[in-house]
Write an enzyme that holds these catalytic residues in place. Structure first.
Site, PDB file in Angstrom:
ATOM      1  N   THR A 147       0.825  -1.214   0.000  1.00 58.19           N
ATOM      2  CA  THR A 147       0.000   0.000   0.000  1.00 58.19           C
ATOM      3  C   THR A 147       0.857   1.261   0.000  1.00 58.19           C
ATOM      4  OG1 THR A 147      -1.463   1.286   1.440  1.00 58.19           O
ATOM      5  CG2 THR A 147      -0.129  -0.368   2.516  1.00 58.19           C
ATOM      6  N   TYR A 190      -1.641  -0.458  10.519  1.00 58.29           N
ATOM      7  CA  TYR A 190      -1.815  -1.044   9.180  1.00 58.29           C
ATOM      8  C   TYR A 190      -0.582  -0.764   8.311  1.00 58.29           C
ATOM      9  CZ  TYR A 190      -3.711  -1.555   4.401  1.00 58.29           C
ATOM     10  OH  TYR A 190      -3.904  -1.909   3.087  1.00 58.29           O
TER      11      TYR A 190
END
Ligand code: NAD
Length: 374
Positions: A147, A190
């Site tokens: 990501t 995350y």
């Protein structure tokens, strides 16, 4: 979601594909999810055999699985299992020639409330996949979906407001976006769990010769996306607008992302598979790039225009680790593969809307049956 032991007892095979045990198999962890179902469809359309390992934790993904099972009864194998269950992962990897490791805890918000579970799924789960792959001779190809959050919130980037969006002051950044030389700055649990997972993928390529590649993905959108407030904002905005429900804007709405239509992402997976020898051991920024950007306010304007009336909005405070501006520079990947994002946001949003209309029929204001937990 339960721990790995609970996951072990839950692991079960839902269907067995026809064909011999020696036929090449593409394993998609998290294959029932949004990206997974689109990739699986493409591989199955090419005549490939696909195995999906997914614990079906994400609301709505059972519908994706049903879609694949009805359409491709012969060459699809489904293992309902958890990536934290190393035994199940090992069994799935044993038959795989290619692994697309997509399974993840995908929301920054959830990672903040449950950081240990986030770590176990994203970091430890990835290590389970890598260890199983390392034991195979020859080792299977591994593509990992990381990501842009590994670059942090980019708070140092000077921005100005222009019309409905933030714009970087720096000309090169404005024209080309963020490239892979940007310093890693894991932000949010995350960001840390995905970031450490991708570093393990790169390390396994370096030390064990695994043919592995990392995609640092920006905002992906398209059919089969059960977007919610925590992840998948383009689909979430469309779902809320269709249901006549308000959209919460965290921050001021000037935040900009490059959006990539999922079929373009699937093309990038296929390009990576074909050029794996040139790409192995590297991480690439993958997104729509400077030509395909949207701010939250711009998406709302587009929806207002499409619907003929204003979508109700409510403004809420900024969320942790939110980037005011992130646009991928994909030149590095394009230079090796020739790949380019092809779908303009207006076209992609139209296709996502059409899918939503067919998949989530509802009268204005009615609840969305598939967007809730199951
Ligand atoms: N969609 C995006 O915009 C985007 C952007 C950047 C990175 N990514 C990454 O791409 C991957 C796919 O994202 P997506 O949008 O398809 O998400 P998704 O939530 O639709 O798919 C993830 C799938 O993983 C499954 N899963 C969750 N926990 C699991 C576990 N412990 N064991 C097995 N399966 C589990 C879920 O049930 C779901 O089907 C993820 O790794 C995500 O972090 C996505």
């Amino acid at each position: 979601m339960g721990g790995p032991r609970a996951a072990t007892t839950r692991a079960r095979r839902m269907s067995t594909a026809n064909g011999t045990a020696s036929s090449p198999v593409a394993l998609l962890t998290g294959g029932a999810g949004f990206v997974g179902v689109n990739l699986a469809k493409r591989l199955l359309d090419e005549g490939r055999r696909v195995c999906i390992l997914d614990n079906l934790a994400r609301a709505g993904v059972r519908n994706n699985l049903r879609f694949l099972q009805e359409r491709y009864p012969a060459r699809l194998d489904v293992l309902v299992a958890d990536v934290r269950d190393d035994g199940a992962v090992t069994r799935a990897v044993e038959r795989a020639d290619e692994i697309y490791h997509l399974a993840a805890q995908v929301a920054v918000t959830t990672s903040l409330t449950a950081p240990v579970e986030d770590f176990d799924i994203n970091a430890r789960g990835t290590l389970n996949v890598l260890e199983a792959a390392r034991r195979r001779k020859p080792a299977p190809l591994v593509i990992y979906t990381s990501t842009n959050k590994v670059y942090g919130n980019l708070a140092d980037v000077a921005l100005k407001k222009q019309s409905q969006r933030y714009v970087p002051v720096d000309k090169a950044l404005r024209e080309k976006g963020v490239d892979e030389s940007r310093t890693l700055d894991f932000h949010s649990p995350y960001g840390c769990s995905k970031g450490s997972a991708e570093q393990y993928v790169l390390e396994y390529a370096r030390s064990y010769g695994l043919p592995a590649v990392v995609f640092r993905m920006s905002c992906i959108y398209g059919p089969h996306q059960y977007g919610n407030e925590d992840q998948g904002w383009v689909a979430h905005f469309l779902i809320q607008a269709r249901a006549g429900r308000p959209v919460s804007i965290y921050g001021d709405g000037f935040q900009v992302r490059d959006v990539l239509f999922v079929e373009d992402l699937v093309e990038a997976f296929c390009a990576a598979r074909q050029r794996i020898d040139a790409l192995r051991g590297c991480a690439f920024n993958i997104g729509g790039g400077p030509a395909n950007t949207l701010s939250l306010l711009e998406l709302l304007s587009l929806l207002n225009e499409r619907q003929g009336h204003a979508v109700a909005t409510q403004f809420v405070g900024w969320r942790t680790a939110d980037q005011r501006y992130y646009v991928s520079n994909t030149s590095r990947f394009t230079a090796v593969t020739g790949w380019q994002a092809r779908t303009p946001p207006r076209e992609g949003i139209e296709r996502l809307s059409q899918w939503l209309e067919a998949a989530l029929p509802l009268s204005r204001g009615a609840p969305l049956p598939m967007a809730v937990s199951q």
